[in-house]
Design a protein around this motif. Structure first.
Motif, PDB file in Angstrom:
ATOM      1  N   PRO A 148       0.832  -1.211   0.000  1.00  0.00           N
ATOM      2  CA  PRO A 148       0.000   0.000   0.000  1.00  0.00           C
ATOM      3  C   PRO A 148       0.863   1.257   0.000  1.00  0.00           C
ATOM      4  N   MET A 149       0.223   2.401  -0.004  1.00  0.00           N
ATOM      5  CA  MET A 149       0.967   3.651   0.070  1.00  0.00           C
ATOM      6  C   MET A 149       1.751   3.699   1.381  1.00  0.00           C
ATOM      7  N   PHE A 150       2.889   4.363   1.325  1.00  0.00           N
ATOM      8  CA  PHE A 150       3.776   4.312   2.482  1.00  0.00           C
ATOM      9  C   PHE A 150       3.152   4.960   3.706  1.00  0.00           C
ATOM     10  N   ASP A 151       3.292   4.249   4.811  1.00  0.00           N
ATOM     11  CA  ASP A 151       2.897   4.725   6.135  1.00  0.00           C
ATOM     12  C   ASP A 151       3.992   4.290   7.096  1.00  0.00           C
ATOM     13  N   PRO A 152       4.563   5.208   7.884  1.00  0.00           N
ATOM     14  CA  PRO A 152       5.646   4.811   8.790  1.00  0.00           C
ATOM     15  C   PRO A 152       5.307   3.640   9.699  1.00  0.00           C
ATOM     16  N   ALA A 153       4.019   3.436   9.985  1.00  0.00           N
ATOM     17  CA  ALA A 153       3.627   2.341  10.869  1.00  0.00           C
ATOM     18  C   ALA A 153       3.454   1.013  10.142  1.00  0.00           C
ATOM     19  N   VAL A 154       3.384   1.031   8.807  1.00  0.00           N
ATOM     20  CA  VAL A 154       3.226  -0.195   8.026  1.00  0.00           C
ATOM     21  C   VAL A 154       4.614  -0.701   7.649  1.00  0.00           C
ATOM     22  N   LEU A 155       4.872  -1.983   7.902  1.00  0.00           N
ATOM     23  CA  LEU A 155       6.216  -2.532   7.734  1.00  0.00           C
ATOM     24  C   LEU A 155       6.364  -3.429   6.509  1.00  0.00           C
ATOM     25  N   GLU A 156       5.295  -3.879   5.881  1.00  0.00           N
ATOM     26  CA  GLU A 156       5.397  -4.804   4.752  1.00  0.00           C
ATOM     27  C   GLU A 156       4.710  -4.207   3.526  1.00  0.00           C
ATOM     28  N   TYR A 157       5.409  -4.319   2.370  1.00  0.00           N
ATOM     29  CA  TYR A 157       4.911  -3.736   1.134  1.00  0.00           C
ATOM     30  C   TYR A 157       5.161  -4.693  -0.031  1.00  0.00           C
ATOM     31  N   VAL A 158       4.426  -4.465  -1.095  1.00  0.00           N
ATOM     32  CA  VAL A 158       4.604  -5.185  -2.351  1.00  0.00           C
ATOM     33  C   VAL A 158       4.977  -4.163  -3.418  1.00  0.00           C
ATOM     34  N   VAL A 159       6.032  -4.469  -4.176  1.00  0.00           N
ATOM     35  CA  VAL A 159       6.525  -3.560  -5.203  1.00  0.00           C
ATOM     36  C   VAL A 159       6.447  -4.273  -6.547  1.00  0.00           C
ATOM     37  N   LEU A 160       5.828  -3.628  -7.526  1.00  0.00           N
ATOM     38  CA  LEU A 160       5.744  -4.145  -8.893  1.00  0.00           C
ATOM     39  C   LEU A 160       6.671  -3.314  -9.767  1.00  0.00           C
ATOM     40  N   LEU A 161       7.722  -3.963 -10.284  1.00  0.00           N
ATOM     41  CA  LEU A 161       8.740  -3.279 -11.084  1.00  0.00           C
ATOM     42  C   LEU A 161       8.520  -3.592 -12.554  1.00  0.00           C
ATOM     43  N   PRO A 162       8.383  -2.584 -13.403  1.00  0.00           N
ATOM     44  CA  PRO A 162       8.215  -2.851 -14.841  1.00  0.00           C
ATOM     45  C   PRO A 162       9.445  -3.554 -15.412  1.00  0.00           C
ATOM     46  N   VAL A 163       9.241  -4.276 -16.502  1.00  0.00           N
ATOM     47  CA  VAL A 163      10.337  -5.032 -17.099  1.00  0.00           C
ATOM     48  C   VAL A 163      11.416  -4.108 -17.648  1.00  0.00           C
ATOM     49  N   GLU A 164      11.069  -2.855 -17.960  1.00  0.00           N
ATOM     50  CA  GLU A 164      12.048  -1.932 -18.515  1.00  0.00           C
ATOM     51  C   GLU A 164      13.109  -1.508 -17.515  1.00  0.00           C
ATOM     52  N   HIS A 165      12.868  -1.726 -16.229  1.00  0.00           N
ATOM     53  CA  HIS A 165      13.814  -1.316 -15.194  1.00  0.00           C
ATOM     54  C   HIS A 165      14.653  -2.520 -14.770  1.00  0.00           C
ATOM     55  N   ASP A 166      15.955  -2.411 -14.996  1.00  0.00           N
ATOM     56  CA  ASP A 166      16.859  -3.501 -14.636  1.00  0.00           C
ATOM     57  C   ASP A 166      17.281  -3.431 -13.171  1.00  0.00           C
ATOM     58  N   VAL A 167      17.069  -2.285 -12.549  1.00  0.00           N
ATOM     59  CA  VAL A 167      17.513  -2.057 -11.169  1.00  0.00           C
ATOM     60  C   VAL A 167      16.376  -1.426 -10.379  1.00  0.00           C
ATOM     61  N   LEU A 168      16.175  -1.905  -9.163  1.00  0.00           N
ATOM     62  CA  LEU A 168      15.201  -1.300  -8.250  1.00  0.00           C
ATOM     63  C   LEU A 168      15.889  -0.185  -7.474  1.00  0.00           C
ATOM     64  N   ARG A 169      15.319   1.009  -7.529  1.00  0.00           N
ATOM     65  CA  ARG A 169      15.828   2.164  -6.796  1.00  0.00           C
ATOM     66  C   ARG A 169      14.894   2.472  -5.624  1.00  0.00           C
ATOM     67  N   ILE A 170      15.477   2.537  -4.456  1.00  0.00           N
ATOM     68  CA  ILE A 170      14.703   2.844  -3.250  1.00  0.00           C
ATOM     69  C   ILE A 170      15.209   4.168  -2.687  1.00  0.00           C
ATOM     70  N   HIS A 171      14.312   5.116  -2.515  1.00  0.00           N
ATOM     71  CA  HIS A 171      14.621   6.402  -1.910  1.00  0.00           C
ATOM     72  C   HIS A 171      13.917   6.476  -0.555  1.00  0.00           C
ATOM     73  N   LEU A 172      14.667   6.732   0.482  1.00  0.00           N
ATOM     74  CA  LEU A 172      14.086   6.792   1.815  1.00  0.00           C
ATOM     75  C   LEU A 172      14.699   7.932   2.612  1.00  0.00           C
ATOM     76  N   VAL A 173      13.935   8.404   3.570  1.00  0.00           N
ATOM     77  CA  VAL A 173      14.385   9.461   4.477  1.00  0.00           C
ATOM     78  C   VAL A 173      14.202   8.954   5.902  1.00  0.00           C
ATOM     79  N   PRO A 174      15.253   8.868   6.686  1.00  0.00           N
ATOM     80  CA  PRO A 174      15.109   8.379   8.066  1.00  0.00           C
ATOM     81  C   PRO A 174      14.385   9.392   8.943  1.00  0.00           C
ATOM     82  N   TRP A 175      13.799   8.883  10.016  1.00  0.00           N
ATOM     83  CA  TRP A 175      13.101   9.764  10.960  1.00  0.00           C
ATOM     84  C   TRP A 175      14.093  10.629  11.727  1.00  0.00           C
TER      85      TRP A 175
END
Length: 408
Positions: A148-175
Motif C-alpha cells: 500500500p501507500m507508504f505509512d511509517p507504521a506499516v512494515l510490509e509492502y509489495v513492489v511491482l517493477l516494470p520489465v524496462e527497469h533492470d535495477v530497483l531504486r529505493i529512496h528513503l528518508v530516516p526519521w
C-alpha cells in the motif's frame, strides 16, 4: 433577489455606487493589513546545520513546529523583521538554547511596528527526539508501484517493477538523521514456474549497505537541509522476485529497538513475442544486437565477453576487436575468447642490451686491428723507399749549398 457569488446567502445585486464604496472599503482593509508588522525571514538552526520548519515560512503564517535530531543538543533562531517593524529581543533569540532529549520548548517572537501601536506574535514549538525512533519519514520506489501507500507504521509492502527497469531504486528518508540503516536483498526467485535446469542463481547480487554504530552521540553533518534522501540500488532479473529488507537502528544505538521494513519486489516478464530483455535498449526485443547474445533461461540479452564484438555465448566469441599495432595492442581469438597478447617488454629490453654490447665489442676489435703493428714486408718496402730517396736528397742539399756560395 438572487444568490450573489460573494454572499453566503440570498442578497440583492448592489448598485454601482454601493459597489464602488465596497471596493474602497476592501482596499482600505488590505492597506491596513499590509501595514501590520511582520517577519521577512525566519529560520532555525543547530550550529551550522539547518532545522526544518513545518510548514515552510510564510510572513502570514504565525505558528510553526520544528524537530531536533537526537544528536542536536541546542538550537538558535535567525529572524528579520519586515520594513516598518522591529523584532523584540533579537539577541536572546540568536543565542544558543539547550534542549534535553525528549523535551519540547515554546519560543515566541514579537514584532512591533515603529509607532509601537501594533504587534504580531510568531510561535515555534521546538522538540528534540529521544534517540529511540526506528521509523522512516518517507519511502519511495521511482518508476515502480508501491502497495500500500507508504505509512511509517506499516512494515510490509509489495513492489511491482516494470520489465524496462533492470535495477530497483529505493529512496528513503530516516526519521532521525542519526539512525543506522542496514539494507539486504535475498537471492532472486522466479516469479513463475521456469523450465528445469534454470540457473536462478546467476547474477544474483546481494547488497548490504550499512554504517558503523557509534556508542556515543554521532557527529551531525552540516548542510542546508535537515534530512537528505538515502538511495539504495538492487538489480533484479526479468520475471524474478526478491525480498528487500530495510532494518533501522535507533540513533542511541540500542539494538533491541531495531525495526525492519520488508519489500517484496517482483519484476514483470517480457511478452512471448519479445522474449529477450535488451539492456542496451532498456526494452524487450525479439533478437539481440551485436555485442550481446540471447540467453533464453534468463529471458535477456547478455553482453559478450570483453573485447568480443560478436558471440553466441559467454565463451563462444566469433569476432574480436581489431588489434592496434601502433599502440602495441594485440588481440587474438583463442578457444572462443579474445585474449590480449602481452608485449614481451623484458625480453625485448634484454635483446636490445645484448645487441648493444655485441656492437660495442665489434667496434673495439675493428679499431684495434686498424692501429696495430704492420707486417715485416711492408716495413722493408717502406725502408727501401726511404733509402732510394736518400741520394736525391743529398744532391738537392748540395745544389742549395752551391747557390748560397755563389751569392756570397
Amino acid at each position: 433577489s438572487r444568490v450573489h457569488p460573494m454572499c453566503a446567502g440570498p442578497c440583492r445585486t448592489s448598485r454601482p455606487g454601493k459597489l464602488l464604496a465596497s471596493a474602497i472599503s476592501l482596499t482600505t482593509l488590505v492597506i491596513t493589513a499590509a501595514g501590520e508588522p511582520s517577519l521577512s525571514f525566519l529560520a532555525l538552526r543547530c550550529a551550522d546545520r539547518a532545522v526544518d520548519l513545518r510548514p515552510g515560512f510564510l510572513p502570514t503564517h504565525y505558528i510553526y513546529r520544528a524537530t531536533l535530531d537526537f544528536a542536536e543538543q541546542s538550537f538558535a533562531i535567525d529572524a528579520t523583521a519586515a520594513p516598518g517593524g522591529e523584532l523584540v529581543g533579537l539577541g536572546d533569540l540568536q543565542s544558543t538554547n539547550l534542549l534535553s532529549p525528549g523535551n519540547e520548548r515554546r519560543i515566541d517572537l514579537t514584532v512591533l511596528s515603529h509607532d509601537r501601536e501594533a504587534t504580531v506574535q510568531y510561535t515555534i514549538m521546538v522538540e528534540r527526539l529521544d534517540g529511540k525512533d526506528v521509523r522512516l519519514r518517507s519511502l519511495a520506489v521511482p518508476g515502480a508501484i508501491l502497495s500500500p501507500m507508504f505509512d511509517p507504521a506499516v512494515l510490509e509492502y509489495v513492489v511491482l517493477l516494470p520489465v524496462e527497469h533492470d535495477v530497483l531504486r529505493i529512496h528513503l528518508v530516516p526519521w532521525d538523521a542519526g539512525q543506522t540503516l542496514f539494507s539486504l536483498a535475498a537471492p532472486g526467485q522466479p516469479s513463475t514456474q521456469e523450465a528445469e535446469g534454470h540457473d536462478d542463481g546467476r547474477r544474483r547480487l546481494e547488497e548490504i549497505a550499512s554504517s558503523a554504530i557509534s556508542g556515543d552521540v554521532p557527529l551531525v553533518p552540516s548542510g542546508e537541509n535537515q534530512y537528505t534522501v538515502v538511495e539504495r540500488l538492487f538489480p533484479i532479473e526479468v520475471g524474478q522476485t526478491r525480498l528487500v529488507t530495510l532494518s533501522m537502528l535507533p540513533a542511541n544505538g540500542d539494538a533491541t529497538l531495531r525495526q525492519t521494513y520488508k519489500l517484496k519486489v517482483t519484476r514483470a516478464n517480457c511478452p512471448v513475442y519479445l522474449p529477450y530483455y535488451a539492456p542496451d535498449l532498456a526494452l524487450c526485443a525479439s533478437t539481440c544486437n551485436e555485442g550481446y547474445f540471447a540467453h533464453p533461461a534468463a529471458s535477456r540479452c547478455d553482453a559478450c565477453a570483453k573485447r568480443c564484438l560478436r558471440c553466441t555465448s559467454w565463451d563462444g566469441c566469433e569476432l574480436c576487436e581489431s588489434s592496434q599495432w601502433r599502440l602495441l595492442h594485440f588481440v587474438r581469438l583463442s578457444d572462443g575468447r579474445c585474449q590480449l597478447l602481452p608485449v614481451p617488454w623484458r625480453q625485448m629490453l634484454i635483446g636490445l642490451a645484448v645487441t648493444a654490447v655485441t656492437l660495442s665489442l665489434a667496434c673495439c676489435i675493428h679499431s684495434g686491428n686498424s692501429t696495430g703493428p704492420r707486417p715485416k714486408g711492408q716495413l722493408r718496402a717502406r725502408q727501401g723507399d726511404r733509402s732510394s730517396d736518400g741520394p736525391e736528397s743529398y744532391r738537392l742539399l748540395a745544389t742549395t749549398a752551391d747557390h748560397h756560395t755563389d751569392d756570397e
